[in-house]
Motif scaffolding. Sequence first.
Motif, PDB file in Angstrom:
ATOM      1  N   PRO A 136       2.459   4.824   4.010  1.00  0.00           N
ATOM      2  CA  PRO A 136       1.479   5.406   4.927  1.00  0.00           C
ATOM      3  C   PRO A 136       2.095   6.099   6.134  1.00  0.00           C
ATOM      4  CG  PRO A 136       0.742   3.246   4.191  1.00  0.00           C
ATOM      5  CD  PRO A 136       2.139   3.422   3.669  1.00  0.00           C
ATOM      6  N   ASP A 137       3.270   5.646   6.578  1.00  0.00           N
ATOM      7  CA  ASP A 137       3.874   6.257   7.759  1.00  0.00           C
ATOM      8  C   ASP A 137       4.782   7.441   7.427  1.00  0.00           C
ATOM      9  OD1 ASP A 137       5.760   4.761   6.467  1.00  0.00           O
ATOM     10  OD2 ASP A 137       6.630   3.872   8.278  1.00  0.00           O
ATOM     11  N   ASN A 138       4.895   7.767   6.154  1.00  0.00           N
ATOM     12  CA  ASN A 138       5.743   8.886   5.759  1.00  0.00           C
ATOM     13  C   ASN A 138       4.900  10.162   5.719  1.00  0.00           C
ATOM     14  OD1 ASN A 138       7.557  10.698   4.611  1.00  0.00           O
ATOM     15  ND2 ASN A 138       8.400   9.194   3.189  1.00  0.00           N
TER      16      ASN A 138
ATOM     17  N   LYS B 122       0.819  -1.210   0.000  1.00  0.00           N
ATOM     18  CA  LYS B 122       0.000   0.000   0.000  1.00  0.00           C
ATOM     19  C   LYS B 122       0.857   1.265   0.000  1.00  0.00           C
ATOM     20  CE  LYS B 122      -3.516   2.304   2.894  1.00  0.00           C
ATOM     21  NZ  LYS B 122      -4.315   2.165   4.146  1.00  0.00           N
ATOM     22  N   TYR B 123       0.442   2.234  -0.827  1.00  0.00           N
ATOM     23  CA  TYR B 123       0.996   3.587  -0.790  1.00  0.00           C
ATOM     24  C   TYR B 123      -0.162   4.569  -0.763  1.00  0.00           C
ATOM     25  CZ  TYR B 123       5.437   1.418  -2.056  1.00  0.00           C
ATOM     26  OH  TYR B 123       6.565   0.643  -2.058  1.00  0.00           O
TER      27      TYR B 123
ATOM     28  N   GLU C 147      -9.932  16.077  -5.130  1.00  0.00           N
ATOM     29  CA  GLU C 147      -8.485  15.873  -5.071  1.00  0.00           C
ATOM     30  C   GLU C 147      -8.141  15.194  -3.757  1.00  0.00           C
ATOM     31  OE1 GLU C 147      -6.653  19.667  -5.707  1.00  0.00           O
ATOM     32  OE2 GLU C 147      -7.736  20.000  -7.597  1.00  0.00           O
ATOM     33  N   GLU C 148      -7.534  14.026  -3.865  1.00  0.00           N
ATOM     34  CA  GLU C 148      -7.182  13.216  -2.701  1.00  0.00           C
ATOM     35  C   GLU C 148      -5.665  13.219  -2.548  1.00  0.00           C
ATOM     36  OE1 GLU C 148      -9.470  12.020  -0.813  1.00  0.00           O
ATOM     37  OE2 GLU C 148     -11.215  12.327  -2.114  1.00  0.00           O
ATOM     38  N   THR C 149      -5.169  13.798  -1.487  1.00  0.00           N
ATOM     39  CA  THR C 149      -3.713  13.883  -1.305  1.00  0.00           C
ATOM     40  C   THR C 149      -3.118  12.598  -0.751  1.00  0.00           C
ATOM     41  OG1 THR C 149      -3.989  14.850   0.903  1.00  0.00           O
ATOM     42  CG2 THR C 149      -3.797  16.376  -0.962  1.00  0.00           C
ATOM     43  N   LYS C 150      -3.955  11.724  -0.156  1.00  0.00           N
ATOM     44  CA  LYS C 150      -3.451  10.464   0.402  1.00  0.00           C
ATOM     45  C   LYS C 150      -4.395   9.325   0.021  1.00  0.00           C
ATOM     46  CE  LYS C 150      -1.385  10.473   4.394  1.00  0.00           C
ATOM     47  NZ  LYS C 150      -1.095  10.551   5.856  1.00  0.00           N
ATOM     48  N   GLN C 151      -4.575   9.145  -1.277  1.00  0.00           N
ATOM     49  CA  GLN C 151      -5.457   8.081  -1.757  1.00  0.00           C
ATOM     50  C   GLN C 151      -4.695   6.756  -1.786  1.00  0.00           C
ATOM     51  OE1 GLN C 151      -8.536   8.399  -2.181  1.00  0.00           O
ATOM     52  NE2 GLN C 151      -9.251   6.674  -3.391  1.00  0.00           N
ATOM     53  N   PRO C 152      -5.251   5.685  -1.219  1.00  0.00           N
ATOM     54  CA  PRO C 152      -4.543   4.398  -1.212  1.00  0.00           C
ATOM     55  C   PRO C 152      -4.473   3.768  -2.607  1.00  0.00           C
ATOM     56  CG  PRO C 152      -6.249   4.471   0.484  1.00  0.00           C
ATOM     57  CD  PRO C 152      -6.499   5.616  -0.438  1.00  0.00           C
TER      58      PRO C 152
END
Length: 853
Positions: A400-402, A244-245, A471-476
């Motif tokens: 995800p943790d970055n 996952k990113y 706009e999704e800045t952290k979309q999986p």
Amino acid sequence: MGDKAQYEHLPIPTYEEATSSRPASSQSRLGPEEISDDAERQGLLVSARNYRPPTVESARPSLDSLDGIEQDGENEVRREMQQMDIEDPLSDASSNRSLLRYRLSKSFSSFTNSFSSLTLPSFRNYLSNIRWPSINYQQLDANRVVILGRLFGVFLIMGVLYVLIASDVLSFGRNRMGMGQMYDPESIRVFVQNHMNDHGHMQKYLEHITDFPHIAGTEGNYVLGEWVAELFKAGELEDVEMEKYEVYLNYPRKDGRRVAIVEPEALKWEARIEEDQEQALVFHGHSKSGDVTGPLIYANFGSREDFKRLDDEGISVKGAVVLVRYYGSQGDRALKIKAAELAGAVGCIIYSDPAQDGFVQGPTFPDGRFMPEDGVQRGAVSLMSWVVGDVLTPGWPSTPDNKRRLKPEESAGLNKIPSIPISWNDAKHLLEALKGHGKQFSGDWVGVPEVEYWTGNQDSPKVNLKNIQDEETKQPIYNVLGKMSGWEQPEKKIVVGNHRDAWCTGAADPGSGTAIMLEIVRVFGELRRLGWRPLRTIEFASWDGEEYNLIGSTEYVENRETQLREDGVAYLNVDVGVTGADFHAAASPLYEHPLMHVINRVSDPSTGKSIREIWDEQGRQIAGLGAGSDFVAFQDIVGTSSIDMFFKGAKFPYHSCYDNFEWMARYGDPDWSYHKAMGEIWALLILELADKPLLSFQVTSYASALAKYVDDLDAYAKGPADSQSLDFSRLREATDFLSQQSQQFHTFDQSWRDFVFGSGGFESSAMGAARIDHNDRLAQFETHLLDLRDGGGLANRTQFKHVVFAPQVWSGYDDATFPGVRDMIDVGNWDGAQVQVEMIASIIKDAATKLNT
């Protein structure tokens, strides 16, 4: 085995359902009670209404529900393998693995048979012939005699074993050749070719892949990823995972898009935007959100030269909405928009002109292969040649943790004006409205012959372009990974990749490549069940987010930079696998020898000739690598030697919903024969690099290619009107030095073969160590062509480290060599160009030196 259950298609939402009713906030998320309790699904693009999500159980299909795709019966494969000259490279005990060991080389068989039947001679026979000192045995205890005799026997056996090990007859390392256990690699290749798509798996895979849209970051693509993961597991891959990113993605709102003539009143009109076959909304990935109005101006292909011509003709585009067509002198859609932005435009509309992509070329779908008049080419407009991967995390992974991220407005990878794609049906109304405004151009500014192409000017009708989006800045997104570990050098990795996400259902792009890769996994899985394993690890990857700026593969690389620079041997990419009958390859020059060897044994389905014969007859060469697909991060960031391969035909309904299963079955590859041929080429090339004791790359080919690249660069430098003389002498000296060092380096190849064949197929421990060292140096060669100095890399684009291959600032998809020098020439910085030449020459010379020291 009983009949397997038919795979019931998951209730995938339509794209309208998947993207409608979203709140204005770009960070909105739906709770688990509205979707499911599956934590992996939280944050995926889904609708809160009119949608019944799949349960956790239904979303993860079992091995008995792979859409009716049957695995070959194990007994059938056993029978075939028993007829082939294949031997297990491992010595682990398993009933089915022993099938691969039944026929060894005669020399080894005779040795093992004699060794296994070896019996020690009776000590008494020897004792009777030797005069020993007189001993009074009656004074010795009988038990002591027995003990001494046994000790003597043990010491004798240990001595024999020591002599055998010391002389390398026996070796207990992991070197198979030292053990004398040889399998016939030709039988492995024959097995792979004979079993490729032998039960029509590829078309079954593709039929399922194209059942529903699967845009990056949506639930459709996640569920498809789970299906791919199950097939990876069925293919005996190890450590299968969905990695996952969290990345920046945009999605359209159905009522948030508009192209309309708003002035004058008499010409008011609004574009339809959508295709007749609407399965996914039309939009540009990574486009700028906005609502702008301005005079309409036609700017041909949208190249910098086109905008310069407009300026030279006194036609200003400042404050205008620009209309440009796909393809032509600027192939990269993102750079069309950037050129418009730099010229002063407030928005950009890109359309598919039939001259390049429609009825001027030939019959359109469904009557032919070309784009119909309502077809729309979607695509990303992020600046791939400026920033690759997640545009908010250039140079580091979006794990995800970055927490380290840029803001969208800070990213150099995003354009600053809104854009949208439209069809010819819509575009022809805009062109008609321009008649009498500006100048009517002819020649290469004209598409359809019957249509007048006017430039427009500041008095042109005004057009409103609206592109309001989420706009999704952290979309999986999820890469699906699985590997087959190598037994000799498990740390060395050959990565095999294809992306999974598509703008709609994606039959050709990327479904054809995905179907081929899944078939290769299946065939290799059959071999693995029968005991085969490669020398080096093969990792298969189904990338997510490729269509949005190569995100999945780039984040994978950035998450493993050190590991890949040390142990990455090769990256083998197939994106659009098959759209026709012409085989093409773009690659590092190291691939010339193994690729030519492979295509020489694969037949062209139409002519019966080998692909190599056709390649030579047509004078084809391996092209250079640009910025078009998932090889970019491997080649340009970590120096993992890469190749991109495909069978190409005339244009197809690229990035539209007409790129579907019906198109492929009717026009792309009706009998699926070129899918099979592509599978054979890809699989055989994997074997060339993963399972040959001597890695088959050739640095001599690289040296020859570099000499040609320097000649091309010299000609490029003399092209500009203000050209100055560049001194290429050191660069030519470096390439000559590489040629000399590479020839010396490859003398080992013949020495190794002479040794092994001269010793009946045995490899000593010393020779085995020398071979592995040789392979390691070969795999490291392109890593040594990276500019890894502090702050190194291309100017203002330091993600790109390779000094030979990387995209130019304005080349986009096109291949380019020595991009650092070319970029300096383009801006007239001749001193900077000379500095680049000297730096590159030094790096090439150092890389050449490391081959033999």
